[in-house]
Each structure stands twice: as C-alpha cells, then as structure tokens.
Design an enzyme around this catalytic site. Structure first.
Site, mmCIF file in Angstrom:
data_model
loop_
_atom_site.group_PDB
_atom_site.id
_atom_site.type_symbol
_atom_site.label_atom_id
_atom_site.label_comp_id
_atom_site.label_asym_id
_atom_site.label_seq_id
_atom_site.Cartn_x
_atom_site.Cartn_y
_atom_site.Cartn_z
ATOM 1 N N LYS A 142 -12.375 17.104 -25.538
ATOM 2 C CA LYS A 142 -13.486 17.902 -25.027
ATOM 3 C C LYS A 142 -14.564 17.005 -24.426
ATOM 4 O O LYS A 142 -15.155 17.332 -23.390
ATOM 5 C CB LYS A 142 -14.072 18.762 -26.149
ATOM 6 C CG LYS A 142 -15.281 19.574 -25.709
ATOM 7 C CD LYS A 142 -15.785 20.506 -26.804
ATOM 8 C CE LYS A 142 -16.996 21.294 -26.305
ATOM 9 N NZ LYS A 142 -17.460 22.291 -27.294
ATOM 10 N N HIS A 301 28.164 32.296 -6.523
ATOM 11 C CA HIS A 301 27.055 33.227 -6.324
ATOM 12 C C HIS A 301 26.894 34.189 -7.496
ATOM 13 O O HIS A 301 26.826 35.406 -7.324
ATOM 14 C CB HIS A 301 27.225 34.003 -5.021
ATOM 15 C CG HIS A 301 27.250 33.123 -3.801
ATOM 16 N ND1 HIS A 301 26.362 32.094 -3.589
ATOM 17 C CD2 HIS A 301 28.088 33.114 -2.740
ATOM 18 C CE1 HIS A 301 26.626 31.496 -2.448
ATOM 19 N NE2 HIS A 301 27.679 32.084 -1.914
#
Length: 547
Positions: A142, A301
């Site tokens: 932080k 496919h």
C-alpha cells in the site's frame, strides 16, 4: 516525491529461504542495511554470519502464542504505513519510537502445498494460514511510494542490481510493479484458503452431498479465479484477435484441471500452439480419455472426424483414420496410451497425414525419433490420461457460466429397452462406443458407429434430421472406402428424437440399433417407428449436449 527511495532498514521473514542469506548479506555488506527478522529466518541469517536484529528486540514484545503473534505490532505496521511526505505521520512515528522500514521481504506459509496432501487434517491446514505475512505484504505494498516489497525470491537479484545502479535506492516504477505482484499473490492465497474451506465444509455436510448426486459435488457458492499467463499467442481464432494462454494459479485448479491437463503438458517439439490448436487439442484429449481400452480420436474443428478403440493404439489409429481420411488432414490426434513407433509410421509414412498436434501420455524413444523428422509437428506429453476436470467455465458478456464437466458415467444396467427387439451383444458394444463419442460432437449430434469405430458424424445442424442424414451419408462413404457393407449401423443421438422422422431416415440408411436419452413427449412415435423397422432402441435417461 522523488522516484528513488534509499533502503536503510529491511524486515525479512520467509518460508521459502531460497537465496535469502545471500540477499541479506549483500544488503548489509554493500549498502549497510539493518536487517530485522523473525524466528527461523533470523536463525538462518544469523548462523550464516550476517548481522540481524530479532523482531522481539525491534518491537519490545516477545513472539507469543506459538508464533501466531510476532509482527502484528504498531512498531511494524507503523514503520511500513507511515507516509514520508506527511509531517504529522513523521512526528507520530518519532513520538512513539517507530523506526521506519524501507524494505519488506516476505513469502507465505505453504498453505497450498499443505492442503494438496489428501491426508491433511483440518487443524494442520488452519495452522498453515499465514496472518502476519499477508498483513506485512499488504501494508508495504500500500505504501509503495516509500517501501519496497518483495514476495518472490526470483526478484532478489534484480533488486540488488537496481540498488547498485542507484546508490542503494529503488525506483518508484519498480516498487509499484512489486506492489502489484504482492496483491496478485495475496489474492491467490486468500482464494486458495476460501476454496479449500468451502470444499471442506461441503464434504462435511452429508445431506447437501446426497442431494448433489453420487459424488456429492456442486459448483461452489463463490469462485475467485487467479490466472497466471503462461504463453502469448500469435493471435486468437483469427489474425486480428490478440490472445494468450493462462493457467489456474490457485486452489481453483482442483476444480478446473484434471490430473493430466492440456495446459501443463510438456511440449516436446514443434511450433508454438495456436489458439485454435489449444481448443482442438483440449476437445480431442477430453474425448479420448472417455475410454478405458486403447483408443484414438482424430479431431478437426472441435468435432471427432475419426474415433476407434482396439487391442492396441496403432490398430485404433488405423481404424480412426479410415473413418474420414479427408477430414483427418490437418487434424489433431489424441491417444490414451503411450505412442509407439508403429503408430507414427502409420500416420507419417503410410498415410502421409498432415497433423497439427499429437497429444498422448507419453512416447517411446523410437516414436520420438521418428516424430523429430517433422520438426513443425507439435508433440504434447501429458504424463497420464486419468480423469477429467470437475468444472468448466465459459465467459459471457458480464460474467461466467460454470458447470460440472460432462462425462459419460451412465450405468448400462440402468438403461431401458422400449422396443420389441433388443440389441445384440455386437450392437450393444457399438452403441456404448457411440454413446461415449457422441458427447464430443457439436449438437445437434448424431454419430454412426460400426465395429467400435465412429464412421459417420452429423454435427451442429439446426435440426436433428439433417444431422442424421449427414452422419449416414458419411458412414456410407466410409464403408465404400473400407470395402465393407453399409449396413448394421449403430447410431447415437446426444438428445431425444422429437419426431419419428429421425428414425425413418436412419432406418433407410442401414441403422439397426439406436441409443438416445429418451424423454420426448413423442417417444411412443419413435418406439413405434423402430418396431416397424425392426430397430433396437436404448434409452439412457441422460443427454449430452455440446454447444
């Protein structure tokens, strides 16, 4: 504020002690940094002859409660969170005797590794939840304008090199990058704890488990995903789409990965996999793992254009290739056993089949030597073929769809046989084979099988009659190529027949046995049609849509 921040004091507390002694020594010897440390880390550093201040001397409080409380102290978190640019913060730090900390080096208790052991107890898992470590990391991250935070030993060398270039200081850009890395790590850590605990609680509730089915598994009430990028791809499905591959980097991998997943397989050779390669290889790999006997699936496919089982995988390959050699060109080969030289010779030399990817648990040395002659062929080894993931995810606009993975687990003992004629043993073998394969065909799905090979496929048509016609035509073409009679076909349908026209079409093309879920309001019409055509039909009670 300046972009550079010189490091004068460091707090080091690590579970993974890889490289920590050399890092601490360099901080002290080269830059005069004061090292503060905890417990086992302090002992390791001190025994190596590096000066270290124990955490209890820094805070004025001893470690207590079996080490649960040692860094949760204002002198630690005040030292990390104080903003150097605010005079009131600095005056408060001076008033309370808080000495500022410029560098935090922390990695966490090995919670993920602990709960990966099936024998782990609840108490042991709880004790491996780190509290002080994530708290220090978050405080330091932080305040990254002033504090450098390191959670990964792989960053030690880069930090030292930057300090050497900047007289003991780090750059703001580095501190912010490291802060982001910290929050990624703590998010994954919390996700692992949440996932494990919810999983544990679900297993502890027999009533919920019983309601969920035989295995007692449901999608969790909440999911937090942490994904780590493993590979940039040249592009996505089309060249104008950017793409990448990510792996599950937290406890969700227990749900989203099998024991032998595609992402994580060893690529032995070949060009990098494309986006479409990943999609097709995953579909082929999931399909071939449905079988206990030696099996080969050739997929193109997203649909299995060839599939077969046999006494060995080379024979299974020959039979799968014969289903549709034209479609097999440029496809994916998936094998659920070790690949021998003979299989490679058959597809590479005998059939001269162009293959994008071959995926299998392993390969014999002779097979790998022959495969190396096709340097562009992507060869993937998974190490095994067991099991499936538990959950699968698909993104939709605004969220995710999550479902349990579809596997064929129906017990034939629970099937019903509504027609006058029952399937023969040979028909039943073909029906069960077709039932395992049809779930991998795009819905509306019809699969025609003969002699435990998928010789005709009708995928993805808007109506099931068109799928049936397409599958039958392909089956008849396959029989002509193979020189066998185009009759006595077994047919699997992924969902029920809404009208009898499906049965009439299949009967006209030599189908003698059908397996389908049943459950249509017009089941009686389909049964009547089967009886008229002397077709045996089996109801499984379960459908296997694949959209």
């Amino acid at each position: 504020m300046g972009a550079e921040r010189k490091i004068a004091r460091a707090l080091i507390s690590v579970t993974d002690k890889t490289g920590v002694v050399d890092f601490a020594r360099a901080l002290v010897d080269e830059f005069g940094v004061q090292i503060i440390s905890t417990g086992g880390t302090a002992k390791v550093i001190e025994e190596a002859g590096v000066p270290v201040t124990p955490i209890e001397d820094f805070t004025g409080y001893p470690e207590m409660m079996d080490g649960r409380v040692k860094t949760l102290h204002p002198k630690v978190h005040g030292a990390l969170l104080a903003r150097r640019d605010l005079p009131e913060h600095m005056s408060q730090a001076a008033e309370h005797g808080i000495e500022l900390i410029d560098l935090v080096v922390v990695n966490l208790y090995e919670f993920e590794k602990t709960v990966a052991d099936p024998a782990v107890t609840f108490a042991d898992a709880i004790e491996h939840i780190d509290i002080g470590g994530p708290s220090m990391l978050r405080s330091a991250a932080k305040n990254n304008d002033a504090v450098t935070v390191v959670c990964d030993p792989a960053d030690y060398d880069a930090i030292l090199e930057e300090m050497r270039l900047h007289e003991g200081a780090t750059l703001r850009s580095t501190r912010r990058r490291l802060a982001a890395k910290v929050f990624t790590r703590t998010a994954a850590y919390d996700s692992a704890i949440s996932t494990w605990l919810n999983d544990y609680l679900a297993a502890e509730e027999p009533a919920v488990a019983a309601a969920a089915g035989e295995e007692g598994f449901q999608p969790p009430a909440a999911l937090t995903l942490n994904l780590a990028k493993t590979q940039e791809l040249r592009y996505g499905e089309n060249p104008h789409q950017s793409a990448a591959v990510y792996r599950f980097a937290d406890e969700f991998s227990r749900y989203g990965s099998s024991a032998n997943p595609l992402v994580g397989a060893e690529q032995i050779q070949g060009k990098p996999l494309s986006y479409n390669n990943f999609l097709d290889a995953d579909a082929a790999w999931n399909a071939v793992r449905e079988f206990d006997e030696p099996a080969v699936v050739i997929l193109k496919h997203q649909n299995p254009c060839g599939s077969a089982v046999a006494e060995d995988v080379t024979t299974a390959y020959d039979r799968a290739f014969a289903c549709d050699p034209k479609s097999a060109f440029g496809g994916i080969i998936a094998v659920n056993r070790e690949v021998p030289l003979s299989l490679v010779e058959h597809f590479a030399d005998q059939n001269k089949q162009f293959v994008e990817v071959i995926i299998a648990p392993s390969y014999t040395p002779e097979a790998l030597e022959r495969l190396s002659k096709r340097s562009n062929l992507r060869v993937l080894a998974t190490g095994g073929a067991a099991g499936h993931a538990r959950l699968e995810l698909r993104s939709v606009d605004g969220g995710m769809l999550v479902q349990c993975v579809d596997t064929v687990e129906e017990d034939p003992a629970n099937f019903t046989y509504p027609t006058e004629r029952k399937p023969t043993d040979a028909e039943m073998r073909d029906l069960l084979f077709a039932w395992r394969v049809v779930k991998t065909v795009k819905s509306n799905a019809i699969l025609i099988a003969k002699n435990e090979a998928g010789i005709g496929m009708g995928p993805g048509q808007p109506n099931r009659v068109d799928s049936a016609l397409l599958a039958c035509e392909r089956a008849e073409d396959a029989c002509k190529r193979m020189g066998i009679e185009a009759s006595e076909f077994a047919c699997a349908s992924d969902a029920f027949f809404p009208f009898r026209d499906n049965v009439d079409v299949l009967a006209a093309h030599g189908v003698t046995a059908i397996i389908q879920p049943g459950g249509s309001v017009r089941d009686d019409e389909s049964i009547e049609a089967c009886n008229e055509h002397n077709i045996a039909m089996v109801f499984t009670g379960t459908r296997h849509f694949r959209h």
